[in-house]
Design a protein around this motif. Structure first.
Motif, short mmCIF file in Angstrom:
data_model
loop_
_atom_site.label_atom_id
_atom_site.label_comp_id
_atom_site.label_asym_id
_atom_site.label_seq_id
_atom_site.Cartn_x
_atom_site.Cartn_y
_atom_site.Cartn_z
N UNK A 156 4.05 16.81 -15.90
CA UNK A 156 4.84 17.53 -14.95
C UNK A 156 6.06 17.95 -15.63
N UNK A 157 6.79 16.84 -16.33
CA UNK A 157 8.24 17.27 -16.65
C UNK A 157 7.99 18.38 -17.71
N UNK A 158 7.06 18.36 -18.26
CA UNK A 158 7.12 19.39 -19.55
C UNK A 158 6.74 20.81 -18.84
N UNK A 159 5.90 20.73 -17.67
CA UNK A 159 5.71 22.07 -17.00
C UNK A 159 7.30 22.57 -16.45
N UNK A 160 7.90 21.70 -15.65
CA UNK A 160 9.16 21.97 -15.24
C UNK A 160 10.09 22.47 -16.25
N UNK A 161 10.26 21.81 -17.43
CA UNK A 161 11.16 22.36 -18.36
C UNK A 161 10.80 23.49 -18.85
N UNK A 198 9.21 25.99 -17.18
CA UNK A 198 9.60 27.03 -16.24
C UNK A 198 11.02 27.35 -16.24
N UNK A 199 11.77 26.04 -16.23
CA UNK A 199 13.23 26.46 -16.43
C UNK A 199 13.52 27.32 -17.64
N UNK A 200 13.00 27.05 -18.67
CA UNK A 200 13.12 28.06 -19.85
C UNK A 200 12.87 29.14 -19.80
N UNK A 201 11.86 29.53 -18.88
CA UNK A 201 11.20 31.04 -18.55
C UNK A 201 12.33 31.65 -17.50
N UNK A 202 13.04 31.10 -16.80
CA UNK A 202 13.77 31.64 -15.68
C UNK A 202 15.03 32.28 -16.30
#
Length: 379
Positions: free
Chosen positions: A368-373, A375-379
């Protein structure tokens, strides 16, 4: 002989004491002393109660070798040399190989299976396992193109650690035909033989069906790796004799309590094997569901034997970074592909422990942390 660092074992040595959770162990659920002694027949109970802690016989304990031989179809107790499993690999390689010899090694595999030949001055050709849409496979054509009368030894690991790969019988027969045609010896690390996920896929030991084969086995899958008891088996008496002579310079003989415990275990091998096989199959179903749920991050490659799987973290995420962060943030030990001499973003998942679901739940937090990170990089 100068040996490269055994990266796989060094990672365990470095992090095991710090880890609260472990996702990558290859051993199966360990038995307690009470569990094993409760299985003892009258003879083994007397042997245990009257045990002398003196030297044991270098070739091994005869009742144990008799019990081990029952797991084969044509191997006799005299065809077996009892020793520690890793010791068996070391001794065999040092007896069989000389500088300049050519060897072909299935890869990925236990690092000692390719590092020892390299350290002995051999030419090492790695025979890669490949990922296909239906799982792992060996390119038999690669072997046909690379094996020759110059090939001294073909080194296999079936069932394979870390991938869980097992060839079908027709593939195995073709491999043996190629080896036989070129006069090539075969060494197989077959610790997980008997743990095929589909019983119909079970293969015979190479020691039973190929006259130039030597195999190494051990008590890992039975839940007694801590006894450090294993064996070499071969119908070639000279190999067993030479390896026994070499053993005089390593352990000389085996530990007396471990021999009795191992004898009890091997006399109850079907029950112990089923115990741990059931754990593996239950965990395999959980793992398959988890990784397929997260197919946006992982490539799940279905194993078909043994107690490990070798999924891949999808780029641009980096598996080494994932392993380091899991240890630092969650005290979760994950073994990445570099420990196996690869740079492919795979990592090993151990399926043989009862606490697997607990470790997988911790890993789910990491995911879940990897996914959040990401997504944050993609914004």
């Amino acid at each position: 002989m100068r040996i490269q660092t055994f990266k796989l074992e060094r990672q365990f040595a470095l992090y095991k004491a710090k880890a609260k959770y472990m996702l990558s162990q290859s051993s199966c659920e360990g038995c307690t002393m009470r569990e094993i002694l409760d299985m003892a027949d009258d003879e083994c109970r007397r042997l245990w109660d009257d045990l002398s802690l003196g030297y044991t016989k270098p070739e091994g304990f005869l009742p144990l070798r008799e019990a081990i031989s029952s797991r084969y179809t044509s191997i006799r107790p005299s065809d077996i040399l009892e020793l520690a499993p890793e010791e068996g690999i070391f001794i065999f390689m040092n007896n069989m190989l000389e500088p300049g010899d050519e060897v072909i090694v299935m890869h990925p595999t236990l690092p000692s299976l390719y590092e020892l030949p390299r350290a002995l001055g051999c030419t090492v050709v790695k025979w890669p396992l490949e990922v296909t849409s239906w799982g792992w496979r060996l390119d038999i054509n690669f072997l046909a193109e690379n094996i020759s009368p110059k090939t001294k030894l073909l080194i296999m690991n079936v069932p394979n650690n870390p991938t869980g790969f097992i060839p079908v019988r027709a593939e195995l027969d073709r491999i043996l035909n190629l080896a036989d045609r070129n006069g090539t010896w075969i060494f197989n690390e077959e610790t997980y033989r008997g743990m095929e996920h589909d019983p119909g896929a079970a293969l015979p030991s190479l020691a039973d069906i190929y006259p130039r084969a030597t195999v190494v086995g051990g008590l890992n899958k039975y839940g007694l790796p801590g006894t450090r008891i294993g064996w070499l088996a071969s119908k070639n008496r000279q190999i067993i004799s030479d390896c026994a002579a070499f053993k005089d310079y390593t352990t000389l003989c085996n530990n007396a309590p471990g021999e009795i415990l191992a004898t009890i275990a091997m006399r109850n091998a079907p029950d112990l094997l089923k115990r741990n096989h059931d754990i593996v199959l239950e965990n395999l179903a959980v793992a398959e569901s988890f990784f397929k749920k997260h197919r946006d991050l992982f490539q799940w490659i279905q194993p078909n034997g043994g107690a490990t799987a070798f999924p891949r973290l999808l780029p641009p995420l980096d598996v080494t970074e994932m392993c380091e962060r899991a240890m630092a943030e969650k005290q979760l030990l994950i073994i990445g592909e570099r420990a196996f001499g690869l740079n492919t973003n795979h990592f090993r998942v151990g399926l043989g422990r009862r606490d697997f679901k607990e470790s997988l739940a911790v890993f789910a937090d990491c995911v879940e942390h990897m996914k959040a990170a990401a997504e944050a990089r993609g914004k």
